[in-house]
Scaffold this motif. Structure first.
Motif, mmCIF file in Angstrom:
data_model
loop_
_atom_site.group_PDB
_atom_site.id
_atom_site.type_symbol
_atom_site.label_atom_id
_atom_site.label_comp_id
_atom_site.label_asym_id
_atom_site.label_seq_id
_atom_site.Cartn_x
_atom_site.Cartn_y
_atom_site.Cartn_z
ATOM 1 N N HIS B 93 0.936 -1.101 0.065
ATOM 2 C CA HIS B 93 0.253 -0.037 -0.054
ATOM 3 C C HIS B 93 0.926 1.219 -0.037
ATOM 4 N N LEU B 94 0.610 2.157 -0.698
ATOM 5 C CA LEU B 94 1.285 3.427 -0.918
ATOM 6 C C LEU B 94 0.478 4.357 -0.244
ATOM 7 N N CYS B 95 1.062 5.203 0.865
ATOM 8 C CA CYS B 95 0.254 5.997 1.819
ATOM 9 C C CYS B 95 1.137 7.369 1.770
ATOM 10 N N VAL B 96 0.370 8.394 2.095
ATOM 11 C CA VAL B 96 1.089 9.859 2.467
ATOM 12 C C VAL B 96 1.109 10.037 4.077
ATOM 13 N N GLU B 97 2.468 10.384 4.433
ATOM 14 C CA GLU B 97 2.593 10.876 5.859
ATOM 15 C C GLU B 97 2.286 12.309 5.831
ATOM 16 N N LEU B 98 1.939 12.765 7.002
ATOM 17 C CA LEU B 98 1.995 14.528 7.080
ATOM 18 C C LEU B 98 3.345 14.626 7.061
ATOM 19 N N GLY B 99 3.469 16.048 6.447
ATOM 20 C CA GLY B 99 4.781 16.561 6.098
ATOM 21 C C GLY B 99 5.408 15.985 4.606
ATOM 22 N N ASN B 100 4.563 15.704 3.868
ATOM 23 C CA ASN B 100 4.772 15.411 2.405
ATOM 24 C C ASN B 100 5.762 14.175 2.356
ATOM 25 N N THR B 101 5.847 13.059 2.842
ATOM 26 C CA THR B 101 6.511 11.885 2.610
ATOM 27 C C THR B 101 5.780 10.599 2.206
ATOM 28 N N HIS B 126 -5.659 13.709 3.642
ATOM 29 C CA HIS B 126 -5.509 14.139 5.049
ATOM 30 C C HIS B 126 -4.221 14.947 4.939
ATOM 31 N N ASN B 127 -3.202 14.670 4.255
ATOM 32 C CA ASN B 127 -2.007 15.520 4.300
ATOM 33 C C ASN B 127 -2.294 16.928 3.399
ATOM 34 N N TYR B 128 -2.890 16.772 2.181
ATOM 35 C CA TYR B 128 -2.775 18.087 1.399
ATOM 36 C C TYR B 128 -4.402 18.937 1.185
ATOM 37 N N ARG B 129 -5.105 18.169 1.800
ATOM 38 C CA ARG B 129 -6.587 18.648 2.153
ATOM 39 C C ARG B 129 -6.917 19.388 0.685
ATOM 40 N N HIS B 130 -7.374 20.703 0.606
ATOM 41 C CA HIS B 130 -7.898 21.353 -0.440
ATOM 42 C C HIS B 130 -6.765 21.604 -1.490
ATOM 43 N N LYS B 131 -5.317 21.279 -1.095
ATOM 44 C CA LYS B 131 -4.364 21.395 -2.158
ATOM 45 C C LYS B 131 -4.146 20.190 -2.965
ATOM 46 N N LEU B 132 -5.172 19.254 -2.880
ATOM 47 C CA LEU B 132 -5.038 17.896 -3.607
ATOM 48 C C LEU B 132 -5.913 17.975 -4.759
ATOM 49 N N ILE B 133 -5.453 17.197 -5.819
ATOM 50 C CA ILE B 133 -6.259 16.941 -6.934
ATOM 51 C C ILE B 133 -6.487 15.552 -7.050
ATOM 52 N N ALA B 134 -7.630 15.148 -6.999
ATOM 53 C CA ALA B 134 -7.750 13.469 -6.850
ATOM 54 C C ALA B 134 -8.673 13.189 -8.079
ATOM 55 N N ILE B 135 -7.809 12.024 -8.839
ATOM 56 C CA ILE B 135 -8.620 11.875 -10.039
ATOM 57 C C ILE B 135 -8.806 10.166 -9.970
ATOM 58 N N LEU B 136 -10.045 9.671 -10.189
ATOM 59 C CA LEU B 136 -10.220 8.197 -10.366
ATOM 60 C C LEU B 136 -10.701 8.066 -11.890
ATOM 61 N N LEU B 137 -9.996 6.935 -12.399
ATOM 62 C CA LEU B 137 -10.098 6.328 -13.750
ATOM 63 C C LEU B 137 -11.003 5.315 -13.857
ATOM 64 N N SER B 138 -10.981 4.419 -14.734
ATOM 65 C CA SER B 138 -12.082 3.279 -14.693
ATOM 66 C C SER B 138 -11.506 2.056 -14.100
ATOM 67 N N GLY B 139 -12.363 1.272 -13.793
ATOM 68 C CA GLY B 139 -12.067 0.090 -12.953
ATOM 69 C C GLY B 139 -13.198 -0.693 -12.684
ATOM 70 N N ALA B 140 -12.915 -2.078 -12.156
ATOM 71 C CA ALA B 140 -14.048 -2.996 -11.952
ATOM 72 C C ALA B 140 -14.106 -3.042 -10.598
ATOM 73 N N ASN B 141 -13.643 -2.465 -9.504
ATOM 74 C CA ASN B 141 -14.376 -2.761 -8.279
ATOM 75 C C ASN B 141 -14.145 -1.218 -7.634
ATOM 76 N N LYS B 142 -14.754 -1.391 -6.400
ATOM 77 C CA LYS B 142 -15.397 -0.087 -5.788
ATOM 78 C C LYS B 142 -14.227 0.674 -4.967
ATOM 79 N N ASP B 143 -12.859 0.104 -5.238
ATOM 80 C CA ASP B 143 -11.710 0.720 -4.782
ATOM 81 C C ASP B 143 -11.506 2.234 -5.311
ATOM 82 N N GLY B 144 -11.325 3.055 -4.332
ATOM 83 C CA GLY B 144 -10.893 4.611 -4.734
ATOM 84 C C GLY B 144 -12.471 5.286 -4.230
ATOM 85 N N ALA B 145 -13.527 4.873 -4.188
ATOM 86 C CA ALA B 145 -14.729 5.531 -3.849
ATOM 87 C C ALA B 145 -14.465 6.284 -2.310
ATOM 88 N N LEU B 146 -13.993 5.507 -1.384
ATOM 89 C CA LEU B 146 -13.992 6.021 -0.064
ATOM 90 C C LEU B 146 -12.648 7.206 -0.250
#
Lengths: 276, 205
Positions: B93-101, B126-146
């Motif tokens: 799993h790839l996650c972002v920690e507070l402090g941009n790492t 959680h880290n970037y809040r309104h400074k984030l651009i989140a993009i979800l592309l096509s796929g066959a399961n619901k991962d990404g919705a939350l």
């Protein structure tokens, strides 16, 4: 719908645990620690994080041990990253043999023991099991007991066997276990000389000197500060010119004492201690 | 519509990072996006694409053939830097920690996936809040919705690929079902939006 856990609430939890159980989660990586807390709340069906905080406030040691088992991540495989194990077989172990002494190996954070069995199989197939002394440690006593038992769900053996094939093992993995009631029961001879040891990397420090330390996908759950501390422990626990292996996506380069190591295989993240 | 109102974005341009999620089937779409970006693209991009768990090599290399910017699989605790494109490694799993790492994790599968898009976008939000651009592309399961829901709640700019254009639309439709999404766009428009924001950031400098 789950409620978002606040940092202040996590701090409260780590403070209580520090005070009551002398255990420091304060420098765990926040992103995963938060998910682990969320997981505990779901498993125990607490109404909120405050219910968990209350429970920890009057918990006995037994509950804390259960809590610890759920917080720590115990996802592992035999021969995970087959190319890593091949590198051990073809390069690292032969190099250590040149020292002409017993090979001392430490599995730090051994979890349910899959890597310990992998190492024992590797050494057996090199005819070296008798020449090696293995210490396997984990912070969680319950998982250590499982590791010692060496019983794995039979469905896990499919992935393990595939890894073993990619590793280019000499036989079939089935040679090393028998199937009983949906479990693979590992051959106890493999680990009869393994010392299983309860040890907390956060506070346990160094307890012996080793030729090879494996700590793969363990430090990823720590923040940078704690990684620095643990790396110092490993540095202290290694003979000069001996090896530390971390997970394939971990790196020492962000650590303070990285300059005391050189990377000998960057793809597999195997490091050698070059300075005392 | 005037040029400055081409897309509904935060005109103060607070954006610091882009997170993109998709399944293995989004490979062509991702390739199209990555081959359209200028080499001096301003924002770091992190991507989580469902991929084979036990094949460590090949996927990043394949994406790199067409990408204008070199794609890297980050190591644990690596600082997130401008001008870089990162891809979640196989079986982590790839996650972002507070402090941009970045932080990697071998926790249990989530949505039957590791890497899970939800984990990456939730922690990025959680880290970037309104400074984030989140993009979800096509796929066959619901991962990404939350993840998209978390991003939306933190005020991030949210974009999903137009379900009408997707071979399998479960991913974007699951997100649209549970949260407010700012833009539902075709791939060409997603590229256009990214270039538009990049241009605006460059002009502001």
């Amino acid at each position: 719908m789950q409620q978002e856990i606040e940092l202040a609430q996590l701090k409260k939890i780590t403070d209580i645990i520090q005070k009551r159980f002398d255990f420091d989660f304060g420098n765990y990586a926040m992103s995963s620690f938060k998910r682990r807390i969320q997981r505990v709340i779901e498993i125990y069906k607490y109404a909120s994080i405050d219910a968990l905080i209350d429970r920890l406030n009057d918990a006995d040691h037994k509950f804390f041990q259960e809590f610890l088992s759920e917080i720590t991540v115990n996802v592992t495989e035999m021969f995970r990253d087959p190319t890593f194990w091949r590198e051990l077989k073809e390069s690292i172990i032969p190099n250590l043999l040149l020292n002409d002494r017993e090979i001392n190996i430490w599995h730090a954070g051994c979890s349910s023991g899959e890597e310990v069995f992998s190492m024992a199989i590797l050494l057996t197939e090199m005819n070296l099991l008798g020449k090696a002394k293995i210490v396997a440690s984990d912070v969680d006593n319950a998982i250590l007991a499982k590791a010692r038992e060496g019983k794995y769900p039979i469905k896990n053996m499919e992935v393990n066997q595939k890894n073993y094939e990619r590793y280019e093992g000499s036989f079939l993995l089935q040679k090393y276990y028998k199937e009983e009631a949906g479990k693979a029961i590992m051959d106890k001879e493999l680990v009869k000389n393994v010392e299983w040891r309860e040890h907390n990397l956060v506070s346990g420090g160094s307890f012996a000197k080793f030729d090879l330390i494996l700590c793969r996908n363990v430090m990823i759950y720590f923040n940078q500060q704690l990684q620095n501390t643990v790396l110092k422990t490993f540095h202290e626990s290694l003979h000069k010119y001996c090896y530390l292996a971390v997970g394939s996506k971990e790196s020492l380069i962000w650590c303070e004492i990285a300059n005391k190591f050189v990377v000998v295989n960057n793809e597999e993240k195997i490091y050698k201690k070059v300075k005392d | 519509m005037s040029a400055s109102q081409k897309y509904e974005i935060d005109e103060s341009l607070p954006y610091k990072a882009i997170a993109i999620g998709g399944s293995a089937g989004s490979f062509q779409v991702v390739t199209k996006i990555l081959s359209s970006l200028p080499t001096d693209f301003e924002l770091p991009i992190m991507m989580c694409l469902h991929r084979l768990r036990h094949v460590r090599n090949g996927f990043t290399e394949a994406l790199n053939i067409k990408s204008t910017i070199n794609i890297e699989e980050p190591t644990d605790k690596e600082p997130i830097k401008k001008g870089k494109i990162y891809l979640a490694p196989a079986n982590y799993h790839l996650c972002v920690e507070l402090g941009n790492t970045f932080a990697l994790s071998t926790e249990e599968l989530f949505n039957n996936s590791r890497p899970a898009i939800d984990y990456m976008i939730q922690t990025a939000a959680h880290n970037y809040r309104h400074k984030l651009i989140a993009i979800l592309l096509s796929g066959a399961n619901k991962d990404g919705a939350l993840g998209m829901k978390a991003a939306s709640e933190k005020g991030a700019l949210t974009v999903v690929q137009d379900p009408a254009e997707c071979l399998i639309d479960t991913m974007p439709t699951s997100a649209l079902k549970i949260t407010k999404i700012n833009h539902t766009l075709s791939v060409d428009k997603i590229i256009d939006l990214l270039l538009y924001i990049d241009q605006k950031i460059k002009k502001k400098k």
